[in-house]
Design a protein around this motif. Structure first.
Motif, PDB file in Angstrom:
ATOM      1  N   ASP A  36       0.849  -1.188   0.000  1.00  0.00           N
ATOM      2  CA  ASP A  36       0.000   0.000   0.000  1.00  0.00           C
ATOM      3  C   ASP A  36       0.884   1.237   0.000  1.00  0.00           C
ATOM      4  O   ASP A  36       1.603   1.491   0.967  1.00  0.00           O
ATOM      5  N   THR A  37       0.832   2.003  -1.096  1.00  0.00           N
ATOM      6  CA  THR A  37       1.706   3.162  -1.220  1.00  0.00           C
ATOM      7  C   THR A  37       1.123   4.425  -0.583  1.00  0.00           C
ATOM      8  O   THR A  37       1.685   5.510  -0.744  1.00  0.00           O
ATOM      9  N   SER A  38       0.044   4.283   0.159  1.00  0.00           N
ATOM     10  CA  SER A  38      -0.392   5.414   0.967  1.00  0.00           C
ATOM     11  C   SER A  38       0.488   5.515   2.214  1.00  0.00           C
ATOM     12  O   SER A  38       0.469   6.513   2.910  1.00  0.00           O
ATOM     13  N   ARG A  39       1.272   4.485   2.450  1.00  0.00           N
ATOM     14  CA  ARG A  39       2.267   4.498   3.526  1.00  0.00           C
ATOM     15  C   ARG A  39       3.445   5.373   3.089  1.00  0.00           C
ATOM     16  O   ARG A  39       3.618   5.636   1.910  1.00  0.00           O
ATOM     17  N   PRO A  40       4.295   5.792   4.009  1.00  0.00           N
ATOM     18  CA  PRO A  40       5.456   6.600   3.627  1.00  0.00           C
ATOM     19  C   PRO A  40       6.361   5.870   2.621  1.00  0.00           C
ATOM     20  O   PRO A  40       6.511   4.649   2.680  1.00  0.00           O
ATOM     21  N   LEU A  41       6.965   6.646   1.721  1.00  0.00           N
ATOM     22  CA  LEU A  41       7.840   6.082   0.695  1.00  0.00           C
ATOM     23  C   LEU A  41       8.923   5.197   1.307  1.00  0.00           C
ATOM     24  O   LEU A  41       9.215   4.125   0.775  1.00  0.00           O
ATOM     25  N   ILE A  42       9.506   5.606   2.410  1.00  0.00           N
ATOM     26  CA  ILE A  42      10.571   4.812   3.039  1.00  0.00           C
ATOM     27  C   ILE A  42      10.073   3.416   3.388  1.00  0.00           C
ATOM     28  O   ILE A  42      10.798   2.436   3.218  1.00  0.00           O
ATOM     29  N   ASP A  43       8.821   3.295   3.837  1.00  0.00           N
ATOM     30  CA  ASP A  43       8.252   1.982   4.161  1.00  0.00           C
ATOM     31  C   ASP A  43       8.080   1.133   2.904  1.00  0.00           C
ATOM     32  O   ASP A  43       8.350  -0.072   2.911  1.00  0.00           O
ATOM     33  N   VAL A  44       7.612   1.755   1.827  1.00  0.00           N
ATOM     34  CA  VAL A  44       7.428   1.046   0.557  1.00  0.00           C
ATOM     35  C   VAL A  44       8.776   0.533   0.054  1.00  0.00           C
ATOM     36  O   VAL A  44       8.920  -0.638  -0.319  1.00  0.00           O
ATOM     37  N   VAL A  45       9.786   1.396   0.075  1.00  0.00           N
ATOM     38  CA  VAL A  45      11.110   1.026  -0.421  1.00  0.00           C
ATOM     39  C   VAL A  45      11.729  -0.062   0.457  1.00  0.00           C
ATOM     40  O   VAL A  45      12.309  -1.028  -0.063  1.00  0.00           O
ATOM     41  N   GLU A  46      11.593   0.055   1.760  1.00  0.00           N
ATOM     42  CA  GLU A  46      12.143  -0.977   2.656  1.00  0.00           C
ATOM     43  C   GLU A  46      11.511  -2.336   2.387  1.00  0.00           C
ATOM     44  O   GLU A  46      12.198  -3.359   2.419  1.00  0.00           O
ATOM     45  N   ARG A  47      10.223  -2.357   2.101  1.00  0.00           N
ATOM     46  CA  ARG A  47       9.557  -3.630   1.789  1.00  0.00           C
ATOM     47  C   ARG A  47      10.095  -4.204   0.480  1.00  0.00           C
ATOM     48  O   ARG A  47      10.345  -5.402   0.377  1.00  0.00           O
ATOM     49  N   LEU A  48      10.307  -3.357  -0.524  1.00  0.00           N
ATOM     50  CA  LEU A  48      10.879  -3.824  -1.792  1.00  0.00           C
ATOM     51  C   LEU A  48      12.301  -4.337  -1.581  1.00  0.00           C
ATOM     52  O   LEU A  48      12.680  -5.383  -2.127  1.00  0.00           O
ATOM     53  N   VAL A  49      13.094  -3.623  -0.807  1.00  0.00           N
ATOM     54  CA  VAL A  49      14.470  -4.035  -0.502  1.00  0.00           C
ATOM     55  C   VAL A  49      14.474  -5.402   0.178  1.00  0.00           C
ATOM     56  O   VAL A  49      15.317  -6.252  -0.122  1.00  0.00           O
ATOM     57  N   SER A  50      13.501  -5.628   1.068  1.00  0.00           N
ATOM     58  CA  SER A  50      13.458  -6.913   1.778  1.00  0.00           C
ATOM     59  C   SER A  50      13.229  -8.086   0.826  1.00  0.00           C
ATOM     60  O   SER A  50      13.628  -9.209   1.117  1.00  0.00           O
ATOM     61  N   LEU A  51      12.615  -7.827  -0.313  1.00  0.00           N
ATOM     62  CA  LEU A  51      12.378  -8.880  -1.307  1.00  0.00           C
ATOM     63  C   LEU A  51      13.604  -9.151  -2.162  1.00  0.00           C
ATOM     64  O   LEU A  51      13.767 -10.244  -2.700  1.00  0.00           O
ATOM     65  N   ALA A  52      14.464  -8.144  -2.299  1.00  0.00           N
ATOM     66  CA  ALA A  52      15.572  -8.228  -3.249  1.00  0.00           C
ATOM     67  C   ALA A  52      16.894  -8.652  -2.625  1.00  0.00           C
ATOM     68  O   ALA A  52      17.747  -9.207  -3.308  1.00  0.00           O
ATOM     69  N   GLY A  53      17.080  -8.373  -1.355  1.00  0.00           N
ATOM     70  CA  GLY A  53      18.404  -8.564  -0.774  1.00  0.00           C
ATOM     71  C   GLY A  53      19.260  -7.345  -1.066  1.00  0.00           C
ATOM     72  O   GLY A  53      18.784  -6.359  -1.620  1.00  0.00           O
ATOM     73  N   PRO A  54      20.521  -7.417  -0.715  1.00  0.00           N
ATOM     74  CA  PRO A  54      21.385  -6.232  -0.884  1.00  0.00           C
ATOM     75  C   PRO A  54      21.675  -5.946  -2.362  1.00  0.00           C
ATOM     76  O   PRO A  54      21.702  -6.856  -3.188  1.00  0.00           O
ATOM     77  N   PRO A  55      21.887  -4.655  -2.665  1.00  0.00           N
ATOM     78  CA  PRO A  55      22.215  -4.300  -4.044  1.00  0.00           C
ATOM     79  C   PRO A  55      23.641  -4.706  -4.375  1.00  0.00           C
ATOM     80  O   PRO A  55      24.462  -4.893  -3.486  1.00  0.00           O
ATOM     81  N   SER A  56      23.918  -4.816  -5.653  1.00  0.00           N
ATOM     82  CA  SER A  56      25.272  -5.140  -6.098  1.00  0.00           C
ATOM     83  C   SER A  56      26.032  -3.884  -6.524  1.00  0.00           C
ATOM     84  O   SER A  56      27.242  -3.919  -6.680  1.00  0.00           O
ATOM     85  N   LEU A  57      25.307  -2.796  -6.748  1.00  0.00           N
ATOM     86  CA  LEU A  57      25.913  -1.555  -7.201  1.00  0.00           C
ATOM     87  C   LEU A  57      26.100  -0.631  -6.013  1.00  0.00           C
ATOM     88  O   LEU A  57      25.346  -0.689  -5.044  1.00  0.00           O
ATOM     89  N   PRO A  58      27.083   0.286  -6.050  1.00  0.00           N
ATOM     90  CA  PRO A  58      27.210   1.258  -4.978  1.00  0.00           C
ATOM     91  C   PRO A  58      26.053   2.249  -5.039  1.00  0.00           C
ATOM     92  O   PRO A  58      25.583   2.581  -6.123  1.00  0.00           O
ATOM     93  N   PRO A  59      25.555   2.723  -3.884  1.00  0.00           N
ATOM     94  CA  PRO A  59      24.463   3.705  -3.894  1.00  0.00           C
ATOM     95  C   PRO A  59      24.887   4.984  -4.622  1.00  0.00           C
ATOM     96  O   PRO A  59      26.063   5.334  -4.654  1.00  0.00           O
ATOM     97  N   HIS A  60      23.887   5.666  -5.195  1.00  0.00           N
ATOM     98  CA  HIS A  60      24.129   6.942  -5.899  1.00  0.00           C
ATOM     99  C   HIS A  60      24.067   8.073  -4.923  1.00  0.00           C
ATOM    100  O   HIS A  60      23.302   8.172  -4.081  1.00  0.00           O
TER     101      HIS A  60
END
Length: 166
Positions: A142-166
């Motif tokens: 549900d994207t009526s939640r704060p963006l940080i919550d949405v992104v954290e949930r997506l991150v939890s599905l993917a695992g750590p990134p392979s690229l350095p953060p921008h």
């Protein structure tokens, strides 16, 4: 590493979530931009509709499966169903229709939805298409939640990134 589809209706926040994921170092493809979509005939011959360029999406996924890094692909088109078996997760982003319409009116990154007829189409598509997306989704956020919550949930599905953060 996983290949994750992020789908949902116009104004739900797919592009915004992808920007935040990219800033964290994830590889993202917003299929609405960059030649990933082409107009193709309706099966009933009554015109055309935007659909993924299947060869390009197939090559993207095949190449990425060899990379060992997570990939997020965002989009909502009728032929995405052909790729469902290739995705590790199918994430439906959703929000109340009033919020979608408010976001669409206020956004300046995409002109779609500014006209009354386009907003009517968004309401009709939400009633007709979103249930189909929900039935195929492995996760709904549900994207009526704060963006940080949405992104954290997506991150939890993917695992750590392979690229350095921008």
């Amino acid at each position: 590493m996983p290949v994750i589809l992020v789908t949902g209706m116009s104004g739900v926040g797919k592009s915004t979530a992808l920007i935040a994921l990219q800033q964290r170092g994830y590889r993202v493809v917003d299929a609405d931009y960059g030649g990933w979509i082409e107009d193709r005939p309706h099966p009933d011959g009554t015109g055309t509709e935007p659909q993924w360029c299947e060869q390009r999406i197939e090559a993207l996924i095949a190449d990425h499966e060899q990379s060992g890094e997570p990939l997020f692909i965002a989009g909502t088109v009728s032929n995405q169903v052909a790729f469902y078996p290739r995705f590790d997760e199918i994430v439906l982003l959703s929000a109340p229709i009033e919020l979608l319409l408010d976001r669409i009116v206020r956004r300046d990154t995409n002109p779609f939805g500014k006209a009354a007829a386009e907003r009517d189409r968004i309401m009709a598509d939400t009633a007709e298409i979103e249930p189909l997306l929900r039935s195929a989704a492995t996760v709904e956020i549900d994207t009526s939640r704060p963006l940080i919550d949405v992104v954290e949930r997506l991150v939890s599905l993917a695992g750590p990134p392979s690229l350095p953060p921008h």
